[in-house]
Design an enzyme around this catalytic site. Structure first.
Site, PDB file in Angstrom:
ATOM      1  CB  SER A 163      -1.133   0.126   0.927  1.00 31.62           C
ATOM      2  OG  SER A 163      -1.695   1.659   1.745  1.00 31.62           O
ATOM      3  CE1 TYR A 175      -4.243  -2.413   4.449  1.00 36.37           C
ATOM      4  CE2 TYR A 175      -3.243   0.281   4.647  1.00 36.37           C
ATOM      5  CZ  TYR A 175      -3.948  -1.131   3.896  1.00 36.37           C
ATOM      6  OH  TYR A 175      -4.043  -0.936   2.341  1.00 36.37           O
TER       7      TYR A 175
END
Length: 316
Positions: A163, A175
């Site tokens: 990401s 995350y």
């Protein structure tokens, strides 16, 4: 002097353009195993590679997701149920793949399965972090190690979905931690297995509208974490902060792109190009915001985020 510099840059760009468009031969004979194919990037990539004639082995978490995918693809595509957090499920899936690829080996392994929680770190417990790391990082590592002998046999590719937040940690909640881990694991793996002709690519998407970035799901998880925090923490932040934080998440998800092919095209290139990139920044925000931000001095990034973020009630 400047003319020579411009000429060199132009020549380098031209060479890179032609180099990146060289495609691997006999793609129709190559097997690709993709995790997280129920929806989102994995689902689209499976259909995309199937249309290209490749032998797609799609791993789904649910039988419903697997059935829906099979209904949209050719008979070449096969599905298997896989929970990346369970060792026995990974072992069974590896054996299933081995039976199908035989002596040819596995050309492509795409680690796409993932979950997302955005929240203040102080609101989480250890198990909340563990739940995310089990899927996004530890599950990915175990799948890779299990499938690696098959990939090495084919001198193939490992494509890991990270990401843009694996470059810049904009929020807590586990995350970003997991995606930083994906980056580190992928870098070390790439250097280790390059001796065997295996290439490792990292995909760093910006904001895209998938189940992972679904606003309703994210806001529900944030509220659930808020409810479990202590009264002391709630007093420090207060309910107004929670409401503003959720609105900020909504603003972030509203800017997400619907065009998932921007990401899957990068994934496909990493699997099919003779000379894949090491990293792919997918999306305008990834290229124009997150990537430049990752190269800025830390104090400057901290200052920008400090002045643009929601402040707790007892902030100084």
């Amino acid at each position: 002097m400047w003319l020579y510099l411009v000429a060199l840059v132009g020549l380098w760009t031209l060479l890179r353009f032609f180099r990146e468009r060289q495609v691997v031969s006999h793609l129709q004979d190559k097997y690709v195993f993709i995790t997280g194919c129920d929806s989102g990037f994995g689902n689209l990539l499976a259909r995309q590679l199937d249309r290209r004639g490749m032998r797609v082995l799609a791993a789904c978490l649910t039988e419903k997701g697997a059935e829906q995918l099979r209904n949209k693809t050719s008979d070449r595509l096969e599905t298997v149920i896989l929970d990346v957090t369970k060792t026995e499920s990974i072992v069974a899936a590896t054996q299933w793949v081995k039976e199908r690829v035989g002596n040819r080996g596995l050309w492509g392994l795409v680690n796409n399965a993932g979950i997302c929680v955005f929240a203040i770190n102080e609101w989480l417990k250890k198990e909340d972090f563990a739940n995310i790391l089990d899927v996004n990082l530890l599950g990915m590592i175990e799948v890779t190690l299990s499938m690696l002998p098959l990939v090495r046999k084919a001198r193939g590719r490992v494509v890991n979905i990270s990401s843009s937040m694996g470059r810049v940690s904009l929020c807590g909640g586990g995350y970003c931690i997991s995606k930083y881990g994906v980056e580190a694991f992928s870098d070390s793996l790439r250097r280790e297995i390059s001796y065997f002709g295996v290439k490792v690519a990292i995909i760093e998407p910006g904001g895209f509208r998938t189940n992972v970035s679904n606003y309703e799901r994210l806001s529900h998880s944030i509220e659930k974490l808020w409810d479990q925090t202590s009264s002391e923490v709630k007093e420090v932040y207060d309910k107004n902060f929670l409401d503003s934080y959720i609105k900020a998440i909504q603003s972030l998800t509203d800017t997400c792109s619907d065009d998932l092919s921007v990401v899957t095209d990068c994934m496909e290139h990493a699997l099919t190009a003779c000379h894949p990139r090491t990293r792919y920044s997918a999306g305008w925000d990834a290229k124009l915001f997150y990537l430049p931000l990752s190269y800025m001095p830390t104090f400057l990034v901290d200052a920008m985020l400090y002045w643009s973020s929601v402040k707790p009630a007892q902030a100084l």
